[in-house]
Design a protein around this motif. Structure first.
Motif, short mmCIF file in Angstrom:
data_model
loop_
_atom_site.label_atom_id
_atom_site.label_comp_id
_atom_site.label_asym_id
_atom_site.label_seq_id
_atom_site.Cartn_x
_atom_site.Cartn_y
_atom_site.Cartn_z
N GLU A 36 0.82 -1.22 0.00
CA GLU A 36 0.00 0.00 0.00
C GLU A 36 0.85 1.27 0.00
O GLU A 36 0.32 2.37 0.17
N LYS A 37 2.17 1.11 -0.15
CA LYS A 37 3.12 2.24 -0.18
C LYS A 37 3.16 2.99 1.15
O LYS A 37 3.38 4.19 1.20
N ILE A 38 2.93 2.27 2.24
CA ILE A 38 3.02 2.86 3.58
C ILE A 38 4.41 2.54 4.11
O ILE A 38 4.69 1.41 4.50
N ASP A 39 5.30 3.53 4.06
CA ASP A 39 6.69 3.30 4.44
C ASP A 39 7.19 4.27 5.50
O ASP A 39 8.38 4.45 5.68
N SER A 40 6.26 4.90 6.20
CA SER A 40 6.64 5.80 7.29
C SER A 40 5.49 5.90 8.28
O SER A 40 4.34 5.59 7.95
N LEU A 41 5.82 6.32 9.49
CA LEU A 41 4.78 6.49 10.50
C LEU A 41 3.82 7.61 10.11
O LEU A 41 2.63 7.55 10.43
N GLU A 42 4.32 8.60 9.40
CA GLU A 42 3.46 9.71 8.96
C GLU A 42 2.39 9.21 7.99
O GLU A 42 1.22 9.58 8.09
N LEU A 44 1.36 6.10 7.81
CA LEU A 44 0.54 5.18 8.58
C LEU A 44 -0.52 5.94 9.38
O LEU A 44 -1.65 5.48 9.51
N SER A 45 -0.18 7.12 9.85
CA SER A 45 -1.13 7.91 10.64
C SER A 45 -2.30 8.42 9.81
O SER A 45 -3.30 8.87 10.36
N GLY A 46 -2.22 8.31 8.51
CA GLY A 46 -3.32 8.70 7.63
C GLY A 46 -4.39 7.64 7.49
O GLY A 46 -5.39 7.84 6.81
N TYR A 47 -4.18 6.50 8.13
CA TYR A 47 -5.12 5.39 8.07
C TYR A 47 -5.78 5.19 9.43
O TYR A 47 -5.21 5.53 10.45
N SER A 48 -6.95 4.59 9.42
CA SER A 48 -7.61 4.26 10.69
C SER A 48 -7.13 2.87 11.12
O SER A 48 -6.64 2.07 10.30
N GLU A 49 -7.31 2.58 12.39
CA GLU A 49 -6.94 1.27 12.91
C GLU A 49 -7.74 0.18 12.21
O GLU A 49 -7.22 -0.89 11.89
N LYS A 50 -9.00 0.46 11.93
CA LYS A 50 -9.87 -0.51 11.26
C LYS A 50 -9.35 -0.84 9.85
O LYS A 50 -9.36 -2.00 9.44
N GLU A 51 -8.87 0.17 9.12
CA GLU A 51 -8.35 -0.05 7.77
C GLU A 51 -7.10 -0.94 7.80
O GLU A 51 -6.96 -1.84 6.98
N ASN A 68 1.91 0.34 20.07
CA ASN A 68 2.94 0.67 21.06
C ASN A 68 4.09 1.43 20.41
O ASN A 68 4.60 2.42 20.96
N HIS A 69 4.50 0.97 19.23
CA HIS A 69 5.59 1.64 18.52
C HIS A 69 5.19 3.06 18.11
O HIS A 69 5.98 4.00 18.24
N MET A 70 3.97 3.20 17.64
CA MET A 70 3.49 4.52 17.23
C MET A 70 3.41 5.46 18.45
O MET A 70 3.77 6.63 18.35
N LYS A 71 2.95 4.93 19.58
CA LYS A 71 2.84 5.73 20.80
C LYS A 71 4.21 6.24 21.24
O LYS A 71 4.35 7.40 21.64
N GLU A 72 5.23 5.39 21.15
CA GLU A 72 6.59 5.78 21.50
C GLU A 72 7.09 6.94 20.64
O GLU A 72 7.92 7.73 21.07
N HIS A 73 6.59 7.02 19.41
CA HIS A 73 7.00 8.07 18.47
C HIS A 73 5.96 9.19 18.35
O HIS A 73 6.02 10.00 17.43
N HIS A 74 5.00 9.21 19.29
CA HIS A 74 3.98 10.26 19.35
C HIS A 74 3.19 10.40 18.06
O HIS A 74 2.94 11.50 17.57
N VAL A 75 2.80 9.24 17.52
CA VAL A 75 1.99 9.18 16.30
C VAL A 75 0.78 8.30 16.61
O VAL A 75 0.87 7.36 17.38
N SER A 76 -0.36 8.63 16.00
CA SER A 76 -1.55 7.80 16.21
C SER A 76 -2.32 7.65 14.91
O SER A 76 -2.11 8.39 13.94
N PHE A 77 -3.21 6.67 14.89
CA PHE A 77 -4.09 6.46 13.74
C PHE A 77 -5.10 7.60 13.66
O PHE A 77 -5.44 8.21 14.66
N ARG A 78 -5.61 7.82 12.46
CA ARG A 78 -6.68 8.81 12.33
C ARG A 78 -7.97 8.18 12.83
O ARG A 78 -8.09 6.97 12.91
N ASP A 79 -8.91 9.00 13.18
CA ASP A 79 -10.19 8.50 13.73
C ASP A 79 -11.11 8.02 12.65
O ASP A 79 -11.11 8.30 11.56
#
Length: 79
Positions: A36-42, A44-51, A68-79
């Motif tokens: 899906e060409k997701i190669d960075s946390l940034e 990844l943050s454009g997707y929801s957890e469900k997706e 957990n990895h995203m939380k350590e880097h202060h990144v989260s999924f979109r709602d």
């Protein structure tokens, strides 16, 4: 007559150096993200957890490690 000393395997073997999430989640899940060409946390943050959970290789364990990895880097999924 000299023969070619180049190994066929060495010529045709291509190693990808994409180490995004290497050691964090398993290979099938990483391949799904790569597809899906997701190669960075940034990205990844454009997707929801469900997706992400709908992708091959993602289950409770992979998602928990990823969150957990995203939380350590202060990144989260979109709602």
């Amino acid at each position: 007559m000299a023969k070619c000393l180049t190994s066929i395997c060495a010529v045709n073997h291509i190693v990808k150096s994409n180490d995004f999430l290497y050691g964090i989640i398993a290979v099938p899940a990483r391949r799904s993200l790569e597809k899906e060409k997701i190669d960075s946390l940034e990205k990844l943050s454009g997707y929801s957890e469900k997706e992400i959970m709908q992708m091959h290789g993602f289950g409770k364990n992979a998602m928990e490690k990823l969150k957990n990895h995203m939380k350590e880097h202060h990144v989260s999924f979109r709602d």
